[in-house]
Design a protein around this motif. Structure first.
Motif, PDB file in Angstrom:
ATOM      1  N   GLU A 139       0.832  -1.201   0.000  1.00 54.03           N
ATOM      2  CA  GLU A 139       0.000   0.000   0.000  1.00 54.03           C
ATOM      3  C   GLU A 139       0.865   1.250   0.000  1.00 54.03           C
ATOM      4  N   LEU A 140       0.337   2.297  -0.589  1.00 53.85           N
ATOM      5  CA  LEU A 140       1.053   3.560  -0.700  1.00 53.85           C
ATOM      6  C   LEU A 140       1.153   4.220   0.671  1.00 53.85           C
ATOM      7  N   ALA A 141       2.388   4.535   1.104  1.00 50.94           N
ATOM      8  CA  ALA A 141       2.581   5.199   2.389  1.00 50.94           C
ATOM      9  C   ALA A 141       1.930   6.580   2.364  1.00 50.94           C
ATOM     10  N   THR A 142       1.492   7.044   3.514  1.00 50.39           N
ATOM     11  CA  THR A 142       0.753   8.315   3.593  1.00 50.39           C
ATOM     12  C   THR A 142       1.503   9.488   2.976  1.00 50.39           C
ATOM     13  N   PRO A 143       2.814   9.677   3.245  1.00 52.09           N
ATOM     14  CA  PRO A 143       3.518  10.809   2.608  1.00 52.09           C
ATOM     15  C   PRO A 143       3.487  10.721   1.082  1.00 52.09           C
ATOM     16  N   LEU A 144       3.650   9.514   0.544  1.00 50.35           N
ATOM     17  CA  LEU A 144       3.620   9.356  -0.905  1.00 50.35           C
ATOM     18  C   LEU A 144       2.211   9.562  -1.456  1.00 50.35           C
ATOM     19  N   ARG A 145       1.217   9.141  -0.680  1.00 48.09           N
ATOM     20  CA  ARG A 145      -0.170   9.363  -1.095  1.00 48.09           C
ATOM     21  C   ARG A 145      -0.459  10.858  -1.168  1.00 48.09           C
ATOM     22  N   ASN A 146       0.026  11.601  -0.190  1.00 48.88           N
ATOM     23  CA  ASN A 146      -0.176  13.058  -0.178  1.00 48.88           C
ATOM     24  C   ASN A 146       0.539  13.709  -1.358  1.00 48.88           C
ATOM     25  N   GLN A 147       1.737  13.190  -1.658  1.00 45.29           N
ATOM     26  CA  GLN A 147       2.480  13.722  -2.804  1.00 45.29           C
ATOM     27  C   GLN A 147       1.730  13.442  -4.101  1.00 45.29           C
ATOM     28  N   LEU A 148       1.203  12.218  -4.241  1.00 47.20           N
ATOM     29  CA  LEU A 148       0.449  11.853  -5.437  1.00 47.20           C
ATOM     30  C   LEU A 148      -0.770  12.755  -5.596  1.00 47.20           C
ATOM     31  N   ALA A 149      -1.464  13.022  -4.490  1.00 47.18           N
ATOM     32  CA  ALA A 149      -2.651  13.890  -4.540  1.00 47.18           C
ATOM     33  C   ALA A 149      -2.274  15.287  -5.033  1.00 47.18           C
TER      34      ALA A 149
END
Length: 554
Positions: A4-14
């Motif tokens: 699963e995508l880690a939260t910091p990377l998810r925020n970056q993707l968003a």
């Protein structure tokens, strides 16, 4: 296990995707205006090729719902702008997903290419590497990127492409290799529009529904529903074949280990599958001592083999439910039938897994997601059968007279196109709620399956006519969606969309009053009732739903 995508990377993707949409839409609008798509006539300096592309783009825009002013000749380009922006950004994005997973294939040499190899080849040939990768992705995925689509022939300005490339390059490799990244991409693409719609307080109609109702489903929810439906069915068969296990097992963990699958396509461990002990006579209810069984039951009335199971997600979004079900069924069919990985992949895609989605863009992501997972399971890109994923919200985009003109003198095709017109004229707002069986019986005068070859012939025949080409493409997609809408399934499984009656448009309210009066208070409960109508006599519905609907009088 799923990565699963880690939260910091998810925020970056968003952050990247929100900015990419702004850049892509601004660039798309400029590119369309440079082709005079919105004007009543082309620019005098335009070449014959540019004028032809302009005509095709205007036809595509009208099919999407952009309105032409018949008196002035001008035409709105709002929907077409969104489409151009989406397609160009996602072609780049999909190409990067393929590269980072070792799945981007050189069309001539049929070998996987790394990012470094693409950059080297692009330098040798004087081509932009991102454009080269996007072109290879388009060649590899003809089911995802429509051949001859005019929106992909639009050339964005160099400064727009450069900004998009910088945004894409800012994402780390981990973003593209995490299993759930694609599931988040469209939710982030719609984030600003969703906020704007919610802030407006206006009724939710066709233009707003995709943004407002899109919701990524957490992985554990998807696993729980599958493990306690298909997993319980499988466990019931395993326990029936080995009754001593049900008698002697010491724990649920022991049972899960016993029914797990370990195949060349990976493991299915059924971590969320729950077991209970059967109560026995003369034993206190709170301390049952009988044999173990799956808590959800054993689904004895289902078909006996995985080959016969048909699963549909009617709100498939980016394909999360489809992917989990696909993996489980591939492993089950390998276990039951002794199939090799590639044969099992093709069999499940052809016979077991079906998806419907209101939003055509989400349908594209779901298809790409499923194809990518299939290639990962196979360990390489392999030829796949047509994916059973269709858009249930396609727009007619023309008058009934113009629509029927596509059929020429073919009475059978005329009847079929008329049926499609009646079925889909409100589809952008109703989507998978449409039930061909609930409409008048003569809807099936020409079956939708029979229409497919006729529509393919019409598409080939009218390929030089932009208007008829767009209608034929839409009709082909509608016939496929209608086939799935009218089908019967062993398991209907999804995260239903949520929309209270107070936010529903007048069209949706009227439709609910006519076809779903008991469930009309929320779109979620309407969908639960719709799911039940898809089921075979002993089929099952499994859904993520609001918990309060069971207790409200309304």
């Amino acid at each position: 296990m799923m990565s699963e995508l880690a939260t910091p990377l998810r925020n970056q993707l968003a952050k990247v995707i929100v900015e990419a949409r702004r850049v892509a839409e601004a660039g798309a609008q400029k590119a369309l205006e440079s082709l005079a798509v919105e004007r009543h006539e082309p620019h005098g300096s335009m070449s014959l090729e540019e004028r032809a592309l302009r005509n095709r783009l205007r036809a595509r825009g009208r099919q999407l719902g952009d309105v032409r002013d018949r008196q002035r000749g001008s035409q709105s380009i709002a929907r077409l702008t969104h489409e151009v922006a989406y397609e160009h950004w996602h072609r780049m994005l999909f190409a990067r997903f393929l590269v980072e997973n070792g799945l981007l294939i050189h069309p001539d040499h049929q070998v996987a290419m790394s990012l470094e190899e693409i950059e080297e080849l692009a330098q040798e040939t004087g081509v932009d590497p991102h454009q080269m990768a996007a072109g290879f992705a388009q060649d590899s995925l003809p089911q995802i990127f429509r051949t001859g689509d005019p929106v992909l022939e639009v050339r964005l300005a160099p400064e727009t492409r450069q900004k998009l490339e910088v945004l894409l390059d800012s994402l780390s490799t981990d973003v593209f290799t995490a299993d759930d990244s694609l599931g988040w991409t469209y939710q982030y693409w719609q984030a600003e529009k969703k906020d704007a719609v919610n802030a407006s307080g206006e009724k939710i109609g066709a233009d707003e529904l995709p943004a407002v109702t899109q919701l990524f489903t957490e992985h554990y929810m998807v696993l729980f529903l599958y493990h306690n439906s298909i997993g319980a069915w499988h466990a019931g068969k395993m326990l029936a074949a080995n009754p001593s296990l049900a008698e002697t097992a010491q724990s649920e963990a022991e049972l899960r280990a016993a029914v797990s699958l370990d195949t060349a396509a990976g493991k299915s461990t059924f971590d969320y599958l729950r077991f209970v002990k059967e109560p026995q006579e003369d034993i206190e209810d709170n301390n049952p001592a009988g044999p173990w069984r799956p808590a959800a039951g054993t689904f004895d009335e289902w078909p006996k083999t995985a080959k016969e199971l048909k699963v549909i997600d009617p709100c498939c979004g980016s394909g999360h439910f489809l992917i989990v079900g696909f993996k489980q069924l591939v492993r089950l069919r390998m276990h039951e039938e002794g199939l090799g990985v590639e044969d099992a992949i093709r069999a499940v895609l052809s016979e077991n897994i079906f998806g419907l989605e209101l939003d055509p863009r989400c349908t594209q992501i779901a298809a790409f997601n499923l194809a990518t997972v299939a290639w990962k399971l196979a360990g390489k890109p392999i030829e796949l059968p047509p994916l059973n994923i269709a858009c249930s919200g396609l727009s007619i985009g023309s008058s009934k007279k113009d629509w029927l003109a596509l059929a020429g003198d073919d009475d059978h095709l005329i009847a079929g196109l008329e049926n499609l017109y009646e079925l889909f004229r409100k589809a952008p707002e109703l989507g998978s709620l449409i039930d061909p069986k609930a409409l008048k019986s003569d809807m099936f005068e020409a079956s939708f399956e029979e229409l497919q070859p006729l529509l393919e012939a019409a598409l080939a025949r009218e390929s030089d006519n932009a208007e008829d080409t767009e209608r034929a493409v839409a009709a082909h997609g509608m016939a496929r969606a209608a086939d799935f809408l009218g089908g019967e399934y062993t398991l209907a499984i999804t995260n239903v969309p949520y929309l209270g009656r107070g936010q529903q448009s007048d069209l949706l309210k009227k439709f609910a009053d006519d076809y779903y009066p008991a469930a009309k208070s929320d779109l979620a409960t309407i969908f639960i009732e719709r799911m039940l109508r898809w089921l075979t006599e002993n089929g099952t519905a499994a859904a993520v739903t609001p918990q309060n609907w069971l207790f409200l009088k309304s």
